[in-house]
Design an enzyme around this catalytic site. Structure first.
Site, short mmCIF file in Angstrom:
data_model
loop_
_atom_site.label_atom_id
_atom_site.label_comp_id
_atom_site.label_asym_id
_atom_site.label_seq_id
_atom_site.Cartn_x
_atom_site.Cartn_y
_atom_site.Cartn_z
N ASP A 481 0.83 -1.21 0.00
CA ASP A 481 0.00 0.00 0.00
C ASP A 481 0.86 1.26 0.00
OD1 ASP A 481 -2.34 1.48 0.06
OD2 ASP A 481 -3.20 0.37 1.75
N ASP A 551 -10.59 2.12 -3.25
CA ASP A 551 -11.13 1.95 -1.90
C ASP A 551 -12.65 2.03 -1.91
OD1 ASP A 551 -8.84 1.45 -0.51
OD2 ASP A 551 -8.57 3.50 0.23
C1 GLA Z 1 -5.67 1.98 2.07
C2 GLA Z 1 -6.10 0.77 1.28
C3 GLA Z 1 -7.20 0.04 2.00
C4 GLA Z 1 -6.69 -0.38 3.37
C5 GLA Z 1 -6.21 0.84 4.14
C6 GLA Z 1 -5.55 0.44 5.42
O1 GLA Z 1 -6.67 2.93 2.12
O2 GLA Z 1 -6.49 1.11 0.00
O3 GLA Z 1 -7.62 -1.08 1.28
O4 GLA Z 1 -5.65 -1.31 3.22
O5 GLA Z 1 -5.28 1.60 3.38
O6 GLA Z 1 -5.08 1.52 6.12
#
Ligand code: GLA
Length: 731
Positions: A481, A551
């Protein structure tokens, strides 16, 4: 000479061609390299169409010119200099020791190579054998500064694709500073081409925008340190008549994950110039004598079969000649991710029932998301401390991974390797590891800061921490990420006159770290992520076969996001999960069926608390898993066709067709239901018109031509947000 690349010495003409496309350039007066043509294959060019000559007021000439009808300001060029009388956007701006940025790049020579050389330190498409492609390298030199540009062009034999990149070599005695160096310039004769781009935002990535191109300069760019949710590094140029299935479409896609700019300028004569590469904002690069600079690669594609044709050219290339993972063609495990189920609030005891439930329902992998390390109970701490939190896993991480594996599931783990929290052991030990300007407070975003990955010691630290966990052999999948953009572009490791190099050095460092990890742990399924789809690009795909698309897990919002993403990226790259309702991003409630069908249009999984499902929902999940296991190879490996766009009266529809056209899986979706509904016709694409296809649900037989030309009426929706699945097999 090569059968893909010809040079006509008497006329000074270069011709790259295959059965599908031609690309033509010519050496002009004073050694300027002009662009003649890029488009459908031309088997018989006799060298006649050359740029006409005409004296244009206020478009000057080159020193020593006698013919006033020849101006660098109007000639379509391959790579234009600045300060040499071409007033359009330049492809290069190079400052010399005396302060001048005038350059005059002229033809010096060429080389033809079989195959395609890789770009050192950068992601790029590749070949499997030397006969598959050929590469032309044309060298231009500025005689005063002695800077040379090697423009490289690779043409694939079986694809409507040309890749380009530029190597800058300082052959002079003094250092120069690159202020701008593009990967590509592409000039078009006067045209009414339109441009399609993919702007967006966090949780609203890659929304298709199509617009006319007027006079002036237009730029599609990111200076956020990453590709960004806000503007992808892909555009398409299309004729006004181009549709999904018909008409001309050009594609321009950077193989890069950092700052980018794709600039267009319609000039005084209606001619169009495209210049694309690393964004010159926040970029400069010192090049000492004998040093070189390699630009990222750009992938140019051309289709005369509309946007679906263009997308498929990219999908095939990316799947076959960019992604290197051993997972590319293996079935991707159906996973459950605990993020939307628990957020930061979990420990081993709380996760076990989710794992139990996952095993019982037939899922294939459990992914432990953010919050398992340091003392991370919220997003304000612990990034940089990749050590398991003993409060949450009192018997260690391996105790839990063993449990998951014993249940027959694979185990995946989340990392955010590029970041640091101030509340972390890493920060306390190395406060200089983050990007921050001297005497200023760095600007927080999600309360976190960016590590200086341009530094080898920083990369080594993160590599060792991650490798210690990965080397346990317990980790089958990693979600990588990246949850903020850059603000404080300053590296404590670079001198004052090199601070313009920070962003690109970061990218080179990131790629080096990714290379080392993915090569040393090749059995792991790596998934990219940046707050969802903030770094969804070809650069990342070189290391990772799949990326978290957004997301936003709302099925309706995902239609537009996955639709736009598919313009250039294949469904095998897009991960998509069924999540809980009301949806956490939009508050919308949709059926399990719709959520399943949208998620199954990508690489499938769940992101909710499985223990909270009702008995009926559990039955649905079991059925969805069985369905996905049946179809996933087709979704992953088939050809993807967009049939009808989201947010139109007809409603969204798309299809996956097997390479041999023996099978098709199609989905249709409705949005808001209407009184007196219009009967929606779905016309399928990509089938064999000669063959008979049987609907696997009703056993009804149709001709391929019948399904494509007459189509089928989609059932009328009763209620909002419905979906229908069609599965046909050739008899
Ligand atoms: C990002 C990712 C999510 C999740 C969060 C965790 O937003 O896209 O899927 O993993 O971080 O903090």
């Amino acid at each position: 000479m090569n059968d893909l690349i010809e040079f006509d010495e008497t006329q000074g003409l270069f011709h790259l061609h295959n059965q599908q496309i031609s690309y033509l350039m010519a050496i002009e007066d004073f050694g300027l390299l002009s662009h003649l043509y890029f488009g459908p294959a031309v088997a018989q060019y006799h060298g006649q169409r050359r740029y006409p000559r005409r004296d244009r007021g206020f478009s000057g000439n080159l020193p020593g010119a006698e013919d006033r009808r020849f101006s660098p300001d109007t000639l379509p060029q391959e790579f234009s200099s600045s300060g040499a009388g071409d007033y359009r956007i330049p492809a290069a701006e190079i400052y010399q020791a005396n302060g001048s940025k005038a350059t005059d790049f002229v033809y010096q020579g060429y080389q033809i190579l079989a195959g395609k050389p890789q770009l050192p330190g950068l992601p790029a498409t590749f070949v499997q054998d030397q006969a598959e492609a050929a590469t032309l390298v044309i060298t231009l030199v500025d005689s005063v500064s002695q800077v040379a540009l090697d423009l490289s062009y690779t043409i694939y034999r079986q694809r409507p694709i040309i890749t380009r990149a530029v190597l800058v070599r300082n052959q002079g005695q003094t250092p120069v500073r690159l202020n701008k160096i593009a990967s590509v310039q592409l000039d078009f004769p006067a045209t009414d081409l339109e441009v399609i781009s993919l702007p967006g935002a966090h949780v609203r990535e890659r929304q298709v925008q199509r617009e006319k191109i007027g006079y002036g300069v237009k730029s599609f760019a990111s200076r956020r340190g990453a590709t960004s949710h806000q503007m992808s590094n892909f555009i398409s140029l299309v004729t006004p008549a181009t549709t999904e299935n018909q008409g001309a479409a050009y594609g321009i896609e950077l193989v890069y994950s950092g700052n980018h700019a794709l600039e267009l300028e319609k000039d005084q004569l209606g001619q169009l110039r495209l210049v694309a590469g690393i964004n010159q904002a926040d970029f400069s690069w010192q090049l000492a004598p004998a040093e070189q600079f390699q630009t990222p690669e750009v992938i140019l594609a051309y289709s005369d079969q509309g946007l679906n044709g263009l997308s498929q050219a990219y999908h095939h290339l990316l799947k076959e000649r960019l992604v290197r993972s051993s997972w590319q063609n293996r079935p991707r495990p159906i996973l459950v991710n605990n993020w939307e189920a628990t957020y930061f609030d979990f420990d081993e005891a709380k996760l076990r029932p989710i794992v139990d439930q996952a095993a019982e329902l037939g899922l294939e992998m459990f992914v432990l998301d953010d919050g398992w390390f340091g003392h991370r109970d919220n997003d304000r701490s612990s990034l940089g401390d990749w050590v398991v939190d003993q409060r949450k896993f009192p018997q260690g991480l391996t105790h839990f991974t063993n449990y998951v594996h014993q249940k027959g599931l694979k185990f995946g783990l989340w990392f955010e390797p590029e970041m640091i929290s101030r509340d972390s052991a890493l920060y306390r030990a190395h406060p200089d590891y983050l990007l921050a300007a001297p005497d200023r407070q760095p600007a927080p975003s999600r309360d976190q800061f960016v590590l200086d990955l341009g530094r080898a010691d920083v990369r080594e630290n993160i590599y060792q921490q991650m490798a210690a966990i990965l080397a346990t052999g317990q980790i089958d999948y990693v979600k990588w990420d990246m949850n903020r953009h850059f603000a404080d572009l300053f590296s404590s490791a670079l001198p004052a006159d090199r601070q313009g190099e920070v962003s690109h050095r970061y990218m080179l460092g990131l790629y080096a770290l990714l290379e080392r990890l993915t090569q040393n742990f090749p059995q792991i399924l790596w998934e990219g992520c940046s707050g969802g789809g903030g770094r969804f690009d070809a650069g990342m795909a070189y290391y990772m076969p799949q990326i978290w698309t957004s997301d936003n897990t709302d099925a309706v919002a995902r239609l537009a996001i996955q639709w736009g993403t598919s313009l250039v990226y294949p469904p095998s790259m897009m991960t998509a999960h069924v999540s809980a309702v009301p949806n956490h991003q939009t508050g919308r409630t949709t059926s399990m069926a719709l959520r399943g069908d949208v998620a199954m249009s990508g690489m499938f999984g769940y992101e909710l608390d499985l223990t909270k499902l009702t008995p009926t929902e559990k039955q649905v999940v079991k059925a969805q898993i069985a369905t996905n296991q049946q179809y996933r190879a087709l979704v992953q490996q088939g050809d993807f066709y967009r049939l009808s766009a989201p947010e139109t009266l007809a409603g969204c529809a798309w299809a996956f067709v097997a390479a041999d056209r023996s099978e098709m899986l199609a989905f249709a979706f409705s949005e808001l239901s209407q009184a007196q509904p219009v009967f929606q016709l779905i016309k399928f694409v990509g089938l064999d018109p000669q063959r008979q296809y049987q609907d696997q649900a009703t056993q009804q037989v149709y001709g391929g031509d019948e399904l494509m030309n007459l189509g089928l009426y989609r059932p009328v929706a009763s209620g909002d947000f419905q979906s229908w699945r069609y599965h046909f097999r050739a008899l």
